[in-house]
Design a protein around this motif. Structure first.
Motif, mmCIF file in Angstrom:
data_model
loop_
_atom_site.group_PDB
_atom_site.id
_atom_site.type_symbol
_atom_site.label_atom_id
_atom_site.label_comp_id
_atom_site.label_asym_id
_atom_site.label_seq_id
_atom_site.Cartn_x
_atom_site.Cartn_y
_atom_site.Cartn_z
ATOM 1 N N ASP A 198 -19.921 36.765 32.625
ATOM 2 C CA ASP A 198 -20.681 36.099 31.970
ATOM 3 C C ASP A 198 -20.343 34.639 31.733
ATOM 4 O OD1 ASP A 198 -19.689 37.697 30.580
ATOM 5 O OD2 ASP A 198 -21.439 37.914 29.176
ATOM 6 N N LYS A 249 -19.463 31.981 34.268
ATOM 7 C CA LYS A 249 -20.167 31.142 34.797
ATOM 8 C C LYS A 249 -20.851 30.547 33.561
ATOM 9 C CE LYS A 249 -24.573 32.785 36.741
ATOM 10 N NZ LYS A 249 -26.052 33.757 37.525
ATOM 11 N N ILE A 303 -18.000 30.674 41.962
ATOM 12 C CA ILE A 303 -17.766 32.039 42.459
ATOM 13 C C ILE A 303 -16.820 32.887 41.607
ATOM 14 C CG2 ILE A 303 -16.968 33.112 44.824
ATOM 15 C CD1 ILE A 303 -19.651 31.326 45.361
ATOM 16 N N TYR A 333 -20.679 44.935 39.040
ATOM 17 C CA TYR A 333 -21.218 43.141 39.224
ATOM 18 C C TYR A 333 -20.971 42.734 40.465
ATOM 19 C CZ TYR A 333 -20.501 42.382 34.445
ATOM 20 O OH TYR A 333 -20.154 42.505 32.738
ATOM 21 N N PRO A 334 -21.396 41.844 40.905
ATOM 22 C CA PRO A 334 -21.647 41.534 42.043
ATOM 23 C C PRO A 334 -19.561 40.972 43.223
ATOM 24 C CG PRO A 334 -23.282 39.988 41.057
ATOM 25 C CD PRO A 334 -22.528 40.949 40.211
ATOM 26 N N ASN A 335 -20.057 41.070 43.863
ATOM 27 C CA ASN A 335 -18.439 41.047 44.829
ATOM 28 C C ASN A 335 -17.272 41.585 43.789
ATOM 29 O OD1 ASN A 335 -19.806 38.550 45.748
ATOM 30 N ND2 ASN A 335 -19.963 37.062 44.174
ATOM 31 N N THR A 364 -23.562 34.647 49.842
ATOM 32 C CA THR A 364 -23.867 33.035 48.775
ATOM 33 C C THR A 364 -22.739 33.657 48.267
ATOM 34 O OG1 THR A 364 -25.438 35.504 48.132
ATOM 35 C CG2 THR A 364 -26.506 34.496 50.064
ATOM 36 N N PRO A 365 -23.028 32.602 46.781
ATOM 37 C CA PRO A 365 -22.976 33.167 46.000
ATOM 38 C C PRO A 365 -22.397 34.365 44.779
ATOM 39 C CG PRO A 365 -23.778 30.391 45.673
ATOM 40 C CD PRO A 365 -24.114 31.595 46.265
ATOM 41 N N GLU A 366 -23.455 35.275 45.548
ATOM 42 C CA GLU A 366 -23.756 36.749 44.689
ATOM 43 C C GLU A 366 -23.200 37.783 45.866
ATOM 44 O OE1 GLU A 366 -25.018 37.950 41.028
ATOM 45 O OE2 GLU A 366 -24.229 35.488 41.138
ATOM 46 N N ARG A 367 -22.565 37.593 46.923
ATOM 47 C CA ARG A 367 -22.016 38.523 47.705
ATOM 48 C C ARG A 367 -21.073 37.059 48.917
ATOM 49 N NH1 ARG A 367 -24.048 40.827 52.872
ATOM 50 N NH2 ARG A 367 -23.574 42.830 53.255
#
Length: 403
Positions: A307, A310, A316, A324-326, A369-372
């Motif tokens: 967080d 970001k 990314i 968390y993603p990624n 994607t930024p989240e994956r």
């Protein structure tokens, strides 16, 4: 994962391990319901199998568990984020690694935690090698881990230190897809790697193609490595005392930047952290180039929380955590790498096989994607894709046994 949830998982994990007395067991592949069953599986029938192997040692791959069994070997000197906790305390991690091999890749793996000095490990592993088709070195502290892996490359079976190369392969896959999302060109990237231990050294080598065949490896434009003393650079006092940091000083940081981690991160495109918690500030992220890629992989607490990264402008963000993603997780790499190596009857794991694995992982995400930017660690399509790519690379490299 907050502190309360972490404590809950810890309690549940203790209960799980206690209920089952560990996570691993051995089961027979053949029946033992009759005297004939016993005669075929053991004496007198097994003598014929022994004679066959004695006459032609290569048939051991046909008649025994060797073709699908690896050893997970550790001395407990660098276990997860816990450090040198010893071989006994390392057993639960090696058991966990073994069940991951079985669940995701169908590879039989056995945890072997050795109470031995680093200089004795090579001799002991050589003595153990006949029964195994591969060796996964695990949680062995640097620099011994580098030396041990290097000295075992002549065993005639795949030997890989996963803390080095599993991490490097997963990071390369993440950066490949992060470039697809941001539009950055891989060859033009300026990368900072924080941490010069096992994972950090291997990541630097792979991203800068240090020791790799340039026909198969694409280097980033610039890479700066940092350790607890700051930026690693050629001629830094005391660097010659560590062969592996000396190599990094000689092969990276062509702009000869000196100073702290904050100095290294100015204008960088990518930050890769494999160090310790809370080293990176939001100001450091703001000092990076446009649309920065931040892979903050220290566990359980990353160098900077997602967080905060970001909010500071990271485009990314990846971590080593599952909440968390990624998630940049070695489980994306090691099961498929060993599955492919065993399927190919490979005699070792080459640099080309590692690079092929990274690209295969990246290609498992069709539209990143930024989240994956990476597939889910539980995605059952990853291991077959990685194994196929690794097997193909092994054959192309000519590192396969004559079967």
């Amino acid at each position: 994962m907050d502190g309360e949830k972490k404590s809950e998982i810890g309690r549940e994990s203790l209960a799980l391990h206690a209920a089952h007395s560990g996570k691993l067991e051995i089961r027979s592949k053949v029946p033992l319901a009759s005297r004939d069953d016993l005669s075929r599986a053991y004496t007198p029938g097994v003598a014929e199998v022994c004679r066959k192997i004695a006459d032609d040692p290569e048939t051991v791959w046909k008649y025994t568990l060797k073709s699908n069994t690896i050893a997970i070997i550790s001395d407990g000197t660098a276990v997860l984020g816990l450090g040198n906790i010893g071989p006994l305390a390392g057993i639960p991690v090696m058991e966990g690694k073994a069940i991951l091999f079985k669940e995701f890749a169908g590879v039989d793996a056995f945890p072997i935690c050795l109470d031995a000095k680093s200089e004795d490990l090579v001799r002991i592993i050589r003595s153990l090698a006949p029964v195994f088709g591969g060796i996964n070195l695990e949680d062995i502290a640097a620099p011994a881990c580098f030396e041990i892996e290097e000295e075992l490359q002549d065993l005639g079976i795949p030997v890989m230190h996963d803390d080095q190369h599993g991490a490097a392969v997963a990071v390369l896959a993440a950066i490949i897809n992060a470039c697809r999302v941001t539009g950055k060109c891989f060859e033009n990237l300026k990368v900072v790697v924080c941490g010069a231990g096992a994972a950090g050294y291997a990541i630097c080598r792979l991203l800068k193609c240090i020791g790799y065949d340039t026909q198969s490896c694409t280097p980033v434009k610039e890479l700066i490595a940092c350790d607890t003393s700051g930026i690693i650079y050629r001629g830094r006092p005391g660097l010659y005392e560590n062969k592996y940091k000396f190599i990094l000083g000689d092969e990276t940081n062509s702009i000869h930047r000196t100073g702290t981690l904050a100095d290294a991160m100015r204008s960088a495109d990518v930050f890769v952290g494999v160090s310790v918690a809370n080293l990176v500030t939001q100001e450091m992220i703001r000092s990076m180039g446009s649309d920065p890629i931040v892979l903050s992989l220290a566990n359980p607490v990353p160098e900077i929380m997602p967080d905060k990264a970001k909010a500071a402008g990271a485009a990314i963000i990846g971590t080593g955590r599952s909440d968390y993603p990624n998630q940049v997780n070695n489980v994306l790499a090691f099961p498929g790498i060993f599955r492919g190596a065993l399927d190919a009857s490979a005699t070792r794991i080459t640099d080309e096989m590692k690079i092929a694995a990274a690209h295969a992982i990246a290609e498992c995400v069709c539209d990143p994607t930024p989240e994956r930017i990476l597939p889910d660690p539980l995605d059952r399509g990853v291991v077959p894709a990685v194994a196929q790519a690794v097997k193909k690379a092994a054959v192309a490299c000519g590192v396969v046994r004559n079967t």
